[in-house]
Design a protein around this motif. Structure first.
Motif, PDB file in Angstrom:
ATOM      1  N   UNK A 171       5.115   2.006  -3.269  1.00 20.66           N
ATOM      2  CA  UNK A 171       4.204   1.194  -2.464  1.00 20.66           C
ATOM      3  C   UNK A 171       3.190   2.089  -1.761  1.00 20.66           C
ATOM      4  N   UNK A 172       1.920   1.674  -1.842  1.00 25.78           N
ATOM      5  CA  UNK A 172       0.842   2.522  -1.333  1.00 25.78           C
ATOM      6  C   UNK A 172       0.839   2.576   0.193  1.00 25.78           C
ATOM      7  N   UNK A 173       0.582   3.764   0.720  1.00 27.51           N
ATOM      8  CA  UNK A 173       0.429   3.973   2.158  1.00 27.51           C
ATOM      9  C   UNK A 173      -1.051   3.812   2.511  1.00 27.51           C
ATOM     10  N   UNK A 174      -1.371   2.827   3.348  1.00 31.08           N
ATOM     11  CA  UNK A 174      -2.770   2.581   3.720  1.00 31.08           C
ATOM     12  C   UNK A 174      -3.033   2.833   5.192  1.00 31.08           C
ATOM     13  N   UNK A 175      -2.053   3.376   5.899  1.00 32.42           N
ATOM     14  CA  UNK A 175      -2.193   3.552   7.337  1.00 32.42           C
ATOM     15  C   UNK A 175      -1.339   4.743   7.765  1.00 32.42           C
ATOM     16  N   UNK A 176      -1.962   5.757   8.349  1.00 31.87           N
ATOM     17  CA  UNK A 176      -1.226   6.923   8.841  1.00 31.87           C
ATOM     18  C   UNK A 176      -1.559   7.119  10.308  1.00 31.87           C
ATOM     19  N   UNK A 177      -0.519   7.180  11.136  1.00 33.26           N
ATOM     20  CA  UNK A 177      -0.677   7.314  12.580  1.00 33.26           C
ATOM     21  C   UNK A 177      -0.044   8.614  13.055  1.00 33.26           C
ATOM     22  N   UNK A 178      -0.509   9.087  14.192  1.00 34.14           N
ATOM     23  CA  UNK A 178       0.093  10.244  14.856  1.00 34.14           C
ATOM     24  C   UNK A 178       0.540   9.781  16.234  1.00 34.14           C
ATOM     25  N   UNK A 179       1.837   9.831  16.468  1.00 39.67           N
ATOM     26  CA  UNK A 179       2.418   9.280  17.706  1.00 39.67           C
ATOM     27  C   UNK A 179       1.980   7.837  17.931  1.00 39.67           C
ATOM     28  N   UNK A 180       1.932   7.075  16.839  1.00 43.73           N
ATOM     29  CA  UNK A 180       1.638   5.657  16.938  1.00 43.73           C
ATOM     30  C   UNK A 180       0.179   5.295  17.046  1.00 43.73           C
TER      31      UNK A 180
END
Length: 818
Positions: A171-180
């Motif tokens: 499943x593709x990752x479309x959102x990457x966060x750092x500490x939310x």
């Protein structure tokens, strides 16, 4: 190349066979101490007693069983088991030289943890918490200077292709966060490619939610994933970054900068780039997702990797581009975490020079022709962009979210060119010369406000949202063109003109919704959506007056005024189910549309007003078959209206080689879409399988219908065709094996697609039936990040069969070994 790839595959599979040598098997079963109930997804792992290095690990299955192979060990190790809500199990083993069956291992429930008393314990390499998959970063070793992307490549089930696309269990990752929080946009490639892996504490994988779903506590309707990178507490402060500088022959240079300042909840980051080698140092998505306002921006993309957004040009382009870019991102938490601001600003500048030559064959029922073209282009772009978002928590049940953004850009372009068209016999049909100077200014403002209020009863809530987008574009064009017709005796077309284009677009969307829980797992949804959009395009053209040496003669043939407005209201009702193993929803309603269009051309007023009523429906279902096994399916029906130019029946004579005429009888295009996938990743064996099938069916698809005269001058109108559809089916599998410092991964995938299309050429209806076959394979062999061999191979085969067309069949294939 292909033979070398096969040899390499054979060599690495021979290497793979050595993984099975000098190994032993460990197995057992994990159960509850008091109830003897099997414990699924417990983490079983081995660590060195000497330096606590992770040796191997696995996950228990739905029956609590585990079995895995590992190397023989002469030194003492710790055999450990971890499961949420239970005390950890640890056993010291002096050596492992033979197969071992641990039998049934009983874990004792940690009652204090259920009362939210935190007991510090060692973090296992992998933890499955409800809908969150969590990796302990320190358990996966990478080289000291490695970035986050290198860390992600070590995680089971995580794949990163050559274009940087990340998938987790298919499943593709479309959102990457750092500490939310977003780090230079939710796309996150700046974070994965530039943040050091050594500062990461946990890598958490969850379903991607919209802001509405996040604030209201709803389940995610998306099948995509979000990765949240948590930073180690003692390293979430300080200054770090990277600088790249390069210089080469012919004064070519490239440079990029990333600077970060972290202090607890506050983050300040600066990035910049300057070069004249068609590169910006950052990917398109890294910049794109920081433009604000989502992915509805004005955008163009070249096949060489260059792109532009809202008039802001980034890198590449055909020819030589000199570009400069600087951006700043800020994030923090204010007023005891009640206000969470996040914002970014970008400035870009680019200048491109390009020479182009084209040889094109035109396939027609009346006979083929050839067009030869040459052009020279010089363009420059300046752009500013500000994007912000604020999340304000009024109280524990009420939240307001706002995300305003503003973009301003200016483009200047100078183009000269020549093209000529010939029959197959070499007889000239027409030729055209151009000399254009064009400049444009664009301003765009967007804003999104979302409100959610949770009521007393669990699951009951009221939501409201308002979105607007207001844009204005002004452009000037000085153009000189000469078009000569050789066959029909038509008068040659000579133009020396000044053109002013003004375009204005305003859109507004409001939605109000209410959720009422019928049972613990069943929720009734009601929402009403109102949308309004208005576009106005004005073109004024002036011919050059030789007497007064100025552009003062108004040309009504090349001037027009087009206005279009669309308003719709769609009341919807739906049901959502939120069980542990099944979640989904279905929404149905009616969309009432009013579509008004008007043009003023050659003093003739043309009006086309339409009213439509269509059903509106969408739904999804997600069935969890196990901790890492699921089925997901989605269905939607939507209506797409024609554009004002397509539906207004006036002759647009602005192009000397192509006259455009709208069709007032056009019907909206109706699209039916369905998609289903099956996903399974077995953490015990570190192998994954992903299969999918889907398709789209279009009714009344809108296509262009073009006819040509003796001079190859075109007349284009638009018509509906009965149907068009495409279907696809595919799968992928991957597996990872590790022995000491060596890691071997392999993957294979296959996609089969079929499409049916209809079109018109010289008023003749033709059909196209296409088949696409796309197998791909990749393997990776690495030694503790010291050396990595990662060959891959893609093969694409496409065949198209035509009916009532100038050709009957086309076949082509593409091989991409790397």
């Amino acid at each position: 190349m292909f033979k070398n790839f096969i040899y390499l595959v054979a060599l690495l599979f021979c290497t793979l066979s050595s993984f099975g040598q000098n190994s032993i098997s460990l197995k057992g079963k994990i159960i509850d101490k008091n109830t003897s109930v099997p414990l699924e997804s417990a983490t079983i792992y081995l660590k060195s007693a000497k330096d606590s290095t992770l040796i191997d690990y696995t996950i228990s299955d739905k029956n609590g069983n585990f079995a895995f192979k590992t190397k023989k060990m002469d030194n003492s190790i710790y055999f450990k088991i971890s499961y949420i809500g239970y005390y950890d199990y640890s056993e010291k083993i002096e050596n492992l030289k033979a197969d071992k069956d641990f039998g049934s291992i009983r874990l004792e429930e940690n009652v204090s943890s259920l009362k939210e008393v935190v007991i510090q314990s060692e973090a296992p390499p992998v933890t499955i918490k409800n809908d969150t998959l969590e990796f302990n970063a320190s358990s996966f070793k990478v080289r000291p200077d490695a970035n986050v992307e290198a860390l992600l490549k070590q995680l089971p089930g995580v794949e990163i292709d050559e274009e940087g696309k990340i998938t987790v269990n298919g499943k593709e990752v479309n959102n990457i966060l750092v500490n939310g929080k977003p780090f230079f946009g939710k796309d996150g490639k700046i974070a994965t490619q530039n943040l050091p892996a050594e500062i990461i504490d946990k890598v958490q994988v969850t379903d991607t939610k919209t802001k509405e779903e996040e604030l209201s506590g709803q389940n995610a309707t998306s099948d995509e994933k979000t990765i949240n990178l948590t930073i180690q507490e003692d390293k979430n402060k300080g200054v770090f970054g990277k600088v790249n500088v390069g210089y080469g022959t012919e004064d070519r240079y490239e440079s990029s900068l990333l600077f970060n300042y972290f202090k607890d909840t506050q983050k300040i980051s600066i990035l910049g780039s300057s070069n004249n080698v068609n590169s910006i140092g950052f990917s398109m998505d890294e910049i794109f997702d920081n433009m604000g306002g989502g992915r509805n921006n004005s955008i163009w993309v070249n096949d060489n990797g260059s792109f532009g957004i809202n008039g802001m040009q980034f890198g590449g382009n055909n020819g030589i581009t000199q570009s400069n870019m600087i951006g700043i991102n800020f994030a923090d938490e204010w007023a005891k975490k009640k206000i969470n601001p996040n914002g970014s600003y970008y400035y870009s500048n680019a200048e491109t020079k390009n020479n182009n030559r084209t040889n094109r064959i035109n396939l027609l029922p009346t006979g083929n022709s050839t067009t030869l073209a040459e052009s020279k282009t010089k363009s420059s772009t300046d752009g500013h962009n500000i994007g912000m978002d604020f999340e304000i928590k009024l109280d524990s049940t009420t939240t307001i979210y706002m995300s305003p953004s503003f973009a301003k850009s200016e483009i200047k372009n100078k183009n000269t060119g020549f093209d000529a068209t010939f029959e197959e016999t070499g007889v000239a049909l027409n030729e055209n010369t151009t000399d254009n100077n064009w400049s444009s200014q664009n301003n765009t403002f967007r804003n999104n406000i979302y409100f959610y209020k949770g009521l007393k009863k669990k699951g009951r809530g009221i939501s409201a949202s308002v979105e607007n987008e207001n844009s204005k574009n002004e452009s000037d064009l000085f153009t000189k063109t000469t078009t000569t017709f050789f066959q029909s005796g038509s008068t040659d077309d000579d133009r020396n003109q000044f053109r002013i284009d003004n375009s204005k677009s305003d859109s507004f969307r409001a939605e109000i919704g209410y959720n009422e829980p019928l049972r613990d797992s069943l929720v009734f949804n009601f929402e009403t959506i109102y949308k309004y959009k208005k576009n106005k395009d004005t073109r004024e053209t002036y011919d050059f007056d030789g007497v007064f040496n100025s552009y003062t003669n108004f040309n009504d043939l090349l001037s027009n005024d087009i206005a279009s407005s669309t308003s719709s209201v769609a009341p919807m009702i739906g049901i959502s189910i939120r069980k542990k193993k099944i979640r989904g929803s279905i929404s149905m309603g009616t969309e009432i549309i009013r579509f008004n269009n008007q043009s003023n051309y050659i003093s003739n007023l043309t009006t086309v007003n339409k009213n439509y009523i269509y059903p509106k429906m969408n739904g999804y279902i997600n069935i969890t078959l196990g901790k890492s096994k699921s089925i997901y399916s989605y269905y939607s029906y939507e209506v797409n209206l024609p554009s004002a130019n397509q539906i207004l029946p006036f002759q647009n004579l602005g192009n000397p080689l192509n006259t455009y005429i709208g069709n007032a009888d056009l019907k909206p295009n109706e699209n039916y879409s369905i998609y289903t996938n099956f996903n399974n990743y077995d953490y015990a064996t570190r192998s994954g399988f992903y299969a999918y099938v889907g398709g789209d069916y279009n009714v009344n698809q809108i296509v262009a219908s073009t006819t040509y005269d003796a001079d190859f001058k075109a007349t284009t109108t638009y018509q509906n065709v009965d149907r068009a559809y495409n279907t696809y089916i595919g799968f992928s599998l991957n597996k990872s094996l590790k022995k000491e410092k060596r890691t071997f991964k392999y993957g294979f995938g296959l996609q089969l697609g079929y499409n049916y299309d209809q079109g018109l050429t010289n008023t003749e209806l033709f059909e196209s039936k296409g088949l696409t076959l796309n197998p791909r394979a990749n393997i990776s062999w690495s030694i503790d990040e010291i050396i990595t061999i990662n060959p891959s191979y893609k093969y694409t085969y496409i065949t198209n069969d035509f009916t009532n067309y100038v050709i009957e069949n086309t076949k082509n294939f593409l091989q991409v070994p790397s």
